[in-house]
Design a protein around this motif. Structure first.
Motif, PDB file in Angstrom:
ATOM      1  N   SER A  15      12.692 -29.484 -34.699  1.00  0.00           N
ATOM      2  CA  SER A  15      13.443 -30.803 -34.940  1.00  0.00           C
ATOM      3  C   SER A  15      14.640 -30.968 -35.871  1.00  0.00           C
ATOM      4  N   LEU A  16      13.053 -30.822 -37.147  1.00  0.00           N
ATOM      5  CA  LEU A  16      13.560 -31.823 -38.767  1.00  0.00           C
ATOM      6  C   LEU A  16      14.395 -29.785 -38.612  1.00  0.00           C
ATOM      7  N   PHE A  17      13.533 -28.909 -38.466  1.00  0.00           N
ATOM      8  CA  PHE A  17      13.790 -27.541 -39.403  1.00  0.00           C
ATOM      9  C   PHE A  17      15.319 -26.832 -38.841  1.00  0.00           C
ATOM     10  N   THR A  18      15.878 -27.242 -37.486  1.00  0.00           N
ATOM     11  CA  THR A  18      17.223 -27.201 -37.320  1.00  0.00           C
ATOM     12  C   THR A  18      17.954 -28.291 -38.044  1.00  0.00           C
ATOM     13  N   ALA A  19      18.109 -28.799 -38.301  1.00  0.00           N
ATOM     14  CA  ALA A  19      18.957 -30.286 -38.628  1.00  0.00           C
ATOM     15  C   ALA A  19      18.802 -29.190 -40.423  1.00  0.00           C
ATOM     16  N   ALA A  20      17.566 -28.752 -40.755  1.00  0.00           N
ATOM     17  CA  ALA A  20      17.843 -27.972 -41.870  1.00  0.00           C
ATOM     18  C   ALA A  20      18.657 -26.719 -41.855  1.00  0.00           C
ATOM     19  N   CYS A  21      18.808 -26.256 -41.551  1.00  0.00           N
ATOM     20  CA  CYS A  21      19.218 -24.944 -40.999  1.00  0.00           C
ATOM     21  C   CYS A  21      20.973 -25.319 -41.391  1.00  0.00           C
ATOM     22  N   GLY A  22      21.389 -26.452 -41.178  1.00  0.00           N
ATOM     23  CA  GLY A  22      22.949 -27.069 -41.743  1.00  0.00           C
ATOM     24  C   GLY A  22      22.557 -27.516 -42.675  1.00  0.00           C
ATOM     25  N   LEU A  23      21.527 -27.345 -43.666  1.00  0.00           N
ATOM     26  CA  LEU A  23      21.567 -27.863 -45.119  1.00  0.00           C
ATOM     27  C   LEU A  23      21.633 -26.431 -45.890  1.00  0.00           C
ATOM     28  N   ALA A  24      21.019 -25.222 -45.155  1.00  0.00           N
ATOM     29  CA  ALA A  24      21.165 -24.091 -46.123  1.00  0.00           C
ATOM     30  C   ALA A  24      22.840 -23.126 -45.943  1.00  0.00           C
ATOM     31  N   ARG A  25      22.831 -22.673 -47.325  1.00  0.00           N
ATOM     32  CA  ARG A  25      23.784 -22.209 -48.305  1.00  0.00           C
ATOM     33  C   ARG A  25      23.728 -20.423 -48.621  1.00  0.00           C
ATOM     34  N   SER A  26      22.590 -20.213 -48.392  1.00  0.00           N
ATOM     35  CA  SER A  26      22.095 -18.501 -48.513  1.00  0.00           C
ATOM     36  C   SER A  26      21.666 -17.922 -47.154  1.00  0.00           C
ATOM     37  N   PHE A  27      21.595 -16.442 -47.100  1.00  0.00           N
ATOM     38  CA  PHE A  27      20.224 -16.240 -46.322  1.00  0.00           C
ATOM     39  C   PHE A  27      18.921 -16.362 -46.067  1.00  0.00           C
ATOM     40  N   PRO A  28      18.292 -16.509 -47.402  1.00  0.00           N
ATOM     41  CA  PRO A  28      17.261 -16.549 -47.386  1.00  0.00           C
ATOM     42  C   PRO A  28      16.443 -17.785 -47.016  1.00  0.00           C
ATOM     43  N   ALA A  29      17.386 -19.106 -47.458  1.00  0.00           N
ATOM     44  CA  ALA A  29      16.894 -20.404 -46.853  1.00  0.00           C
ATOM     45  C   ALA A  29      17.354 -19.822 -45.341  1.00  0.00           C
ATOM     46  N   LEU A  30      18.400 -20.086 -45.117  1.00  0.00           N
ATOM     47  CA  LEU A  30      18.490 -19.979 -43.518  1.00  0.00           C
ATOM     48  C   LEU A  30      17.522 -19.546 -43.201  1.00  0.00           C
ATOM     49  N   PHE A  31      16.779 -18.758 -43.018  1.00  0.00           N
ATOM     50  CA  PHE A  31      15.737 -17.521 -42.185  1.00  0.00           C
ATOM     51  C   PHE A  31      14.249 -18.821 -42.509  1.00  0.00           C
ATOM     52  N   LEU A  32      14.376 -18.998 -44.060  1.00  0.00           N
ATOM     53  CA  LEU A  32      13.017 -19.947 -43.563  1.00  0.00           C
ATOM     54  C   LEU A  32      12.969 -21.193 -42.884  1.00  0.00           C
ATOM     55  N   ALA A  33      14.295 -21.727 -42.559  1.00  0.00           N
ATOM     56  CA  ALA A  33      14.454 -22.999 -41.938  1.00  0.00           C
ATOM     57  C   ALA A  33      14.210 -22.397 -40.354  1.00  0.00           C
ATOM     58  N   ARG A  34      14.630 -21.382 -40.312  1.00  0.00           N
ATOM     59  CA  ARG A  34      14.414 -20.826 -38.544  1.00  0.00           C
ATOM     60  C   ARG A  34      13.444 -20.209 -38.345  1.00  0.00           C
ATOM     61  N   VAL A  35      12.106 -19.971 -39.434  1.00  0.00           N
ATOM     62  CA  VAL A  35      10.937 -19.961 -39.052  1.00  0.00           C
ATOM     63  C   VAL A  35      10.522 -21.245 -39.313  1.00  0.00           C
ATOM     64  N   GLY A  36      10.645 -22.107 -39.380  1.00  0.00           N
ATOM     65  CA  GLY A  36      10.539 -23.631 -39.286  1.00  0.00           C
ATOM     66  C   GLY A  36      11.001 -23.903 -37.885  1.00  0.00           C
ATOM     67  N   VAL A  37      11.574 -23.756 -37.549  1.00  0.00           N
ATOM     68  CA  VAL A  37      12.036 -23.474 -35.767  1.00  0.00           C
ATOM     69  C   VAL A  37      11.321 -23.274 -34.918  1.00  0.00           C
ATOM     70  N   GLY A  38      10.899 -22.401 -35.752  1.00  0.00           N
ATOM     71  CA  GLY A  38      10.163 -21.000 -34.409  1.00  0.00           C
ATOM     72  C   GLY A  38       8.323 -21.740 -34.897  1.00  0.00           C
ATOM     73  N   PHE A  39       8.589 -22.047 -35.982  1.00  0.00           N
ATOM     74  CA  PHE A  39       6.444 -23.278 -35.989  1.00  0.00           C
ATOM     75  C   PHE A  39       6.968 -24.331 -35.186  1.00  0.00           C
ATOM     76  N   GLY A  40       7.699 -24.883 -35.083  1.00  0.00           N
ATOM     77  CA  GLY A  40       7.821 -25.937 -33.824  1.00  0.00           C
ATOM     78  C   GLY A  40       7.757 -25.565 -32.508  1.00  0.00           C
ATOM     79  N   GLU A  41       8.684 -24.907 -32.290  1.00  0.00           N
ATOM     80  CA  GLU A  41       9.003 -24.096 -30.575  1.00  0.00           C
ATOM     81  C   GLU A  41       7.241 -23.074 -30.334  1.00  0.00           C
ATOM     82  N   ALA A  42       6.427 -23.380 -31.377  1.00  0.00           N
ATOM     83  CA  ALA A  42       5.019 -22.257 -30.758  1.00  0.00           C
ATOM     84  C   ALA A  42       4.465 -23.235 -30.096  1.00  0.00           C
ATOM     85  N   THR A  43       4.718 -24.169 -30.255  1.00  0.00           N
ATOM     86  CA  THR A  43       3.991 -25.327 -29.609  1.00  0.00           C
ATOM     87  C   THR A  43       4.191 -25.540 -28.218  1.00  0.00           C
TER      88      THR A  43
END
Length: 448
Positions: A85-113
């Protein structure tokens, strides 16, 4: 654990799964304005929708599965919900492809559980003839979540102005605000999951944590069978992930539909037909098993994949958007019939105390190949082979039948070996085939 509380836990797990897929799939509808604002290519979009999740699951999914088998599962899941959930919110602050990609990796980190925790819990809460139904109900979550993501995302985009000014955050685009709104909802869900009581682990040796020697011993005997079931379900999932990722673009590019119409049209069909197919997979599998067909769940998988192949052409080559959406419902239903048959088939040939690790392996394979590679394969065919964005329908027609065909072939091979593993589980008192008895015969407290 009382029946009523088991049902309550299942409801919480389903709602958490719904939220996971809202957070994961909302990007599908937001991809159109994101692409324009950030100057993204089709390949970059596919990486955000697929590889960004698969990247973490390939590295960290298995340790999380081991953690699920050894620690309090509800606590592991609650932490995961909070993280994604925190990384999903972080996607909303991304302003470039690399930042958005890293935030989406974080969403995957949480959803792995999510998957290993939930399947391990369900294995202790529901048994025998109720197992397929319980898993079918749980597997409705992704389709309800993905459908809500499209419906709500379309509505929010339609009513939000293109630019929104927020305190401290400054000027944001509408799609960024959607991501930010989802964060607090997920944190509330994490608190709810944390209040769920941990059920007692059932099955032979359930009170002791499995060691690596036991894991290796299981896979030496049953690894090929489990891999075949995993891969068959994965290729069906690959087809659905690819369809879900690129159909909104097809409807926009070829049929010139607006995001609101795409979200409404696809969303309700995902919710109704996707959830219905997942539930029907569990019910039909249970029915065939009760009637003595040991490979019944695999038969349902093969039938769903074969029917999907027949429905692809009319759905993708329809003359207009309304025609494409009309065929989409039955197509999604058949695909989810195939996908939904894999988890209960895998559950039946896995000792309960190893299910966290086993379903982490399944999630790794499904995410790495299905979500990670599926949309990117379609993008590569569109960009590098056909070299024409307007031929996306042909790209899907070239790739999706191959994925579904692989599912059918692997499931047919698995049918020849499945009975052997099922009999082995029965001989160790882990599962009793066909008759609908408790999957954990040694567990005297199994009330559901």
């Amino acid at each position: 654990m009382p029946v009523a509380y088991s049902v309550y836990v299942l409801v919480v797990l389903v709602l958490a799964y719904v939220l996971a897929f809202i957070d994961r799939q909302i990007l599908t509808l937001l991809a159109v304005p994101m692409k324009a604002d950030l100057g993204l290519s089709d390949l970059q979009l596919s990486l955000l929708q697929g590889l960004s999740f698969a990247l973490f699951l390939a590295v960290g999914g298995l340790p999380i599965g081991r953690l699920v088998d050894r620690r309090r599962r509800t606590a592991v899941l609650a932490a995961g919900v909070a993280a994604w959930s925190l990384f999903t919110a972080a996607c909303g602050l991304a302003r470039s492809f690399p930042a958005l990609f890293l935030a989406r990796v974080g969403v995957g980190f949480g959803e792995a559980t999510m998957v290993p925790s939930a399947y391990s819990l369900i294995g202790d809460l529901f048994h025998g003839r109720r197992l397929g139904l319980a898993i079918g109900l749980y597997n409705m979550g992704p389709y309800v979540g993905a459908g809500l993501a499209l419906i709500l995302g379309g509505l929010v985009l339609h009513h939000l102005p293109p630019d929104v000014v927020l305190p401290l955050l400054g000027n944001l685009r509408g799609w960024q605000v959607v991501f930010l709104l989802l964060g607090p909802v997920g944190l509330l869900m994490a608190l709810w999951v944390a209040t769920v009581r941990e059920p007692e682990r059932t099955g032979a040796g359930a009170r002791t944590a499995p060691n690596w020697a036991e894991v290796r011993a299981y896979y030496r005997v049953h690894g090929v069978n489990a891999l075949l079931v995993n891969l068959a379900g994965t290729f069906a999932a690959m087809a659905l992930y690819s369809l879900g990722a690129w159909l909104p673009h097809l409807l926009a590019r070829i049929h010139h539909m607006k995001p609101l119409d795409i979200g409404q049209g696809m969303g309700w069909r995902l919710m109704v037909f996707g959830a219905g197919g997942a539930l029907l997979a569990g019910i039909l599998g249970d029915l065939l098993r009760r009637r003595g067909l040991v490979q019944g769940r695999l038969v349902v998988m093969i039938a769903g994949a074969a029917a999907s192949c027949l429905l692809l052409y009319p759905a993708l080559r329809a003359p207009d958007g309304a025609g494409a959406l009309a065929w989409l419902g039955p197509l999604i239903g058949c695909m989810t019939l195939a996908i939904g048959s894999s988890p209960p088939a895998l559950q039946e040939i896995t000792p309960n105390r190893l299910r966290g690790f086993q379903h982490a392996v399944a999630a790794l394979i499904a995410t790495l190949l299905g979500l990670g590679a599926g949309p990117s394969v379609v993008a590569l065919v569109t960009d590098k082979v056909l070299r024409d964005e307007s031929r996306l329908d042909l790209s899907l027609l070239l790739t999706l039948p191959a994925m579904l065909g692989a599912c059918i072939v692997l499931a047919l091979i698995a049918c020849r070996r499945y009975a052997t593993s099922l009999a082995a589980m029965a001989s160790t008192d882990e599962t009793v085939p066909a008759a609908g008895l408790s999957l954990s015969g040694a567990s005297g407290n199994a009330t559901t």
